[in-house]
Design a protein around this motif. Structure first.
Motif, PDB file in Angstrom:
ATOM      1  N   ILE A  76     -64.489  70.740  31.294  1.00 51.82           N
ATOM      2  CA  ILE A  76     -64.595  69.702  31.143  1.00 51.82           C
ATOM      3  C   ILE A  76     -63.830  68.567  31.124  1.00 51.82           C
ATOM      4  O   ILE A  76     -63.516  68.393  31.066  1.00 51.82           O
ATOM      5  CB  ILE A  76     -66.350  69.547  30.037  1.00 51.82           C
ATOM      6  N   LEU A  77     -64.357  67.447  32.485  1.00 49.08           N
ATOM      7  CA  LEU A  77     -64.137  65.841  32.443  1.00 49.08           C
ATOM      8  C   LEU A  77     -65.154  65.496  31.600  1.00 49.08           C
ATOM      9  O   LEU A  77     -65.667  65.352  32.233  1.00 49.08           O
ATOM     10  CB  LEU A  77     -63.361  65.682  33.886  1.00 49.08           C
ATOM     11  N   LYS A  83     -75.606  66.056  32.146  1.00 45.00           N
ATOM     12  CA  LYS A  83     -75.723  66.227  33.514  1.00 45.00           C
ATOM     13  C   LYS A  83     -74.111  67.022  33.655  1.00 45.00           C
ATOM     14  O   LYS A  83     -73.722  65.804  33.203  1.00 45.00           O
ATOM     15  CB  LYS A  83     -76.464  65.188  34.527  1.00 45.00           C
ATOM     16  N   ILE A  84     -73.966  67.639  34.631  1.00 42.39           N
ATOM     17  CA  ILE A  84     -73.006  68.433  35.212  1.00 42.39           C
ATOM     18  C   ILE A  84     -72.527  68.211  35.980  1.00 42.39           C
ATOM     19  O   ILE A  84     -73.165  69.349  36.997  1.00 42.39           O
ATOM     20  CB  ILE A  84     -72.237  69.318  33.844  1.00 42.39           C
ATOM     21  N   ARG A  97     -75.191  69.245  39.081  1.00 45.31           N
ATOM     22  CA  ARG A  97     -75.599  68.527  40.163  1.00 45.31           C
ATOM     23  C   ARG A  97     -73.784  68.875  41.040  1.00 45.31           C
ATOM     24  O   ARG A  97     -73.412  68.751  41.067  1.00 45.31           O
ATOM     25  CB  ARG A  97     -74.796  66.926  39.986  1.00 45.31           C
ATOM     26  N   GLU A  98     -74.346  69.876  42.399  1.00 41.14           N
ATOM     27  CA  GLU A  98     -73.489  69.530  42.781  1.00 41.14           C
ATOM     28  C   GLU A  98     -73.025  68.694  44.096  1.00 41.14           C
ATOM     29  O   GLU A  98     -73.843  67.855  44.694  1.00 41.14           O
ATOM     30  CB  GLU A  98     -74.016  71.182  43.607  1.00 41.14           C
ATOM     31  N   TYR A  99     -71.599  68.558  44.361  1.00 40.81           N
ATOM     32  CA  TYR A  99     -71.046  67.541  45.558  1.00 40.81           C
ATOM     33  C   TYR A  99     -70.663  68.393  46.133  1.00 40.81           C
ATOM     34  O   TYR A  99     -70.028  69.386  45.956  1.00 40.81           O
ATOM     35  CB  TYR A  99     -70.014  67.075  44.261  1.00 40.81           C
ATOM     36  N   PRO A 100     -70.416  67.694  47.395  1.00 41.54           N
ATOM     37  CA  PRO A 100     -69.290  68.235  48.366  1.00 41.54           C
ATOM     38  C   PRO A 100     -68.211  67.916  48.304  1.00 41.54           C
ATOM     39  O   PRO A 100     -67.782  68.815  48.860  1.00 41.54           O
ATOM     40  CB  PRO A 100     -69.753  67.043  50.246  1.00 41.54           C
ATOM     41  N   ALA A 160     -72.447  62.986  32.942  1.00 41.01           N
ATOM     42  CA  ALA A 160     -71.745  62.667  31.772  1.00 41.01           C
ATOM     43  C   ALA A 160     -70.598  63.934  31.444  1.00 41.01           C
ATOM     44  O   ALA A 160     -69.607  64.085  31.337  1.00 41.01           O
ATOM     45  CB  ALA A 160     -72.812  64.274  30.620  1.00 41.01           C
ATOM     46  N   GLY A 161     -70.500  64.370  33.255  1.00 39.53           N
ATOM     47  CA  GLY A 161     -69.163  65.188  32.881  1.00 39.53           C
ATOM     48  C   GLY A 161     -68.852  65.986  34.202  1.00 39.53           C
ATOM     49  O   GLY A 161     -70.212  66.307  34.606  1.00 39.53           O
TER      50      GLY A 161
END
Lengths: 213, 275
Positions: free
Chosen positions: B125-126, B144-145, B171-174, B189-190
């Motif tokens: 985790i960052l 929220k990650i 949370r999914e990102y492209p 949060a990370g």
């Protein structure tokens, strides 16, 4: 934000403009053919034109681009990214432009055409001197509008691997962590390009022959 | 009528989809050598493997493929796509191999062939620097990650989430870069990504990000991806051989040191991944 980053955005913007201009021109050429088919008395031609328009106007451009890029290889046509982008944008804009042209040609007053027939003009002369100038005049504002839409829609072609203005902005924002400055600059560049297109369109429109003001 | 035949082509393609075979030449290694170019697909948002540094495509992949190109005697041509578009394009024959890299998983091994691993991919985790609410991986419960869409890290995070008292708000990102931007902006949060990736991001943005140690979940590795069929076997064999040579003579360790700050001990092949 450094000058270097802004230069990179400008370079990518050249890509955006080139792809858009080429697509608009190819799209216009296709649109002339499709609109002629639409207005043709041959039912089969008109039907084919209708199918073409329904498809390319009805399917989202993003899906069209992915189809062209990933599906054409299945029938042995493996096009590079840039070609897939131009095919997608051209076919999509052709569908819209064909409808515009059809509207323009069917808005030419029947009285004018009849008068031209009365004074003995041939069908070719009628097309060249009466129908085409009036239709072009009527559809020109829509054409400028379409050019602006395609310039903005070109931001989608990064899904097939073309690094244009939007994609470059995303890459730079990701590596520099300056999303605000970079996206604001990209937005400004789009705005200036489209402002120039609108301005040039207005100038050309005033110089067009046809319906007097 | 150009437009019409193209439309017919598209419709035809739609029917052919699924039954279609690759339109490639039978032996891809011969085709690549004849063309003098190895086409490599990737996304340019996965630092330090592939990213854009002030407009320049750079990273471990670029250096490593330059070496592979030397071994095979071909030039490297890069094609950058969004990550979720990379695998469909590989199957459509848009390029010969995917640099990515991708975490070697059981599911992916069923469909694709992996090169020897190039780095460890175990997830960590960052967090934002100075965030005292997260001091160990378990602390992300209920938070929220961010994580990349269609990535193995997403699966690993979800699996880990199941073991926590409160589930993680995933949370999914492209692309991962967007998740880092949202982390910097305080929207999440990370970010969950493999340790080499987030260690690099944290080292680039000291004072902005911190790594939460230890990594969690099962040990996994990154490899490059190619197609499994017989046509691609000679090409993939040649790439494997080139990579093992690069690993044996120390060039791989050098590149790992350059990009991760440390070299990793990786197996020559991963046949049975942990998940």
């Amino acid at each position: 934000m450094s000058i270097k980053l802004f230069e990179l955005l400008l370079q990518a913007a050249i890509y955006t403009v080139t792809i858009s201009v080429v697509s608009i021109l190819i799209g216009f050429a296709i649109a002339i053919i499709v609109s002629a088919m639409l207005l043709s008395r041959q039912r089969l031609f008109a039907l084919q034109a209708r199918i073409f328009i329904s498809f390319f106007r009805g399917v989202p451009l993003l899906v069209q681009l992915l189809l062209i890029y990933n599906l054409l290889p299945a029938i042995g046509i493996n096009v590079p990214s840039i070609v897939a982008a131009i095919i997608g944008l051209s076919l999509c804009t052709a569908a819209y432009q064909a409808e515009n042209l059809r509207g323009g040609f069917s808005s030419v007053p029947a009285g004018l055409v009849e008068s031209a027939e009365m004074v003995g003009m041939t069908p070719v002369q009628i097309f060249r001197r009466i129908k085409a100038p009036i239709a072009l005049r009527l559809t020109f504002p829509a054409l400028v509008n379409e050019a602006i839409l395609i310039l903005k829609a070109s931001s989608l072609v990064s899904v097939v691997g073309v690094i244009e203005l939007t994609r470059m902005a995303q890459d730079l924002a990701g590596s520099t962590f300056l999303p605000l400055e970079i996206f604001a600059s990209a937005g400004l560049i789009y705005l200036v390009i489209n402002w120039i297109v609108a301005l040039a369109g207005g100038l050309i429109e005033r110089s067009l022959p046809g319906v007097p003001r | 009528m150009k437009a019409h035949s193209l439309l017919k082509g598209l419709v035809g393609a739609a029917f052919l989809f699924g039954t279609a075979v690759s339109a490639h030449a039978a032996d891809t290694l011969a085709a690549v050598k004849a063309a003098g170019t190895l086409k490599v697909g990737t996304e340019t948002a996965f630092a330090p493997f592939d990213y854009i540094d002030a407009g320049e495509h750079t990273g471990l992949n670029v250096d490593l493929f330059a070496e592979i190109g030397k071994e095979l005697g071909v030039k490297i041509e890069w094609v950058a796509l969004p990550w979720d578009g990379v695998f469909p394009a590989l199957e459509a024959g848009k390029f010969d191999v995917v640099a990515g890299p991708a975490t070697i998983t059981k599911k992916r091994l069923e469909r694709y062939r992996f090169t020897p691993p190039i780095a460890e991919a175990t997830i960590a985790i960052l967090k934002k620097a100075g965030d005292t609410t997260i001091s160990k991986p378990e602390d992300i419960a209920g938070k929220k990650i961010g994580v990349g869409k269609a990535t193995a890290q997403l699966d690993q995070l979800k699996e880990f989430s199941e073991t926590l008292p409160t589930k993680v708000d995933v949370r999914e990102y492209p692309a991962f870069t967007e998740s880092y931007a949202d982390l910097a902006a305080g929207r999440i949060a990370g970010v969950a990504n493999s340790l080499p990736n987030i260690a690099f991001v944290a080292s680039q943005r000291k004072g902005t990000f911190e790594v939460v140690l230890p990594p969690f979940g099962k040990k996994s590795y990154f490899g490059f991806i190619g197609l499994k069929d017989a046509d691609h076997a000679p090409l993939m064999d040649a790439i494997d051989a080139a990579m093992l040579k690069i690993k044996a003579d120390g060039r791989m360790a050098e590149l790992q040191k350059k990009w991760f700050g440390a070299s990793f001990d990786t197996p020559d092949a991963v046949k049975d991944p942990a998940f």
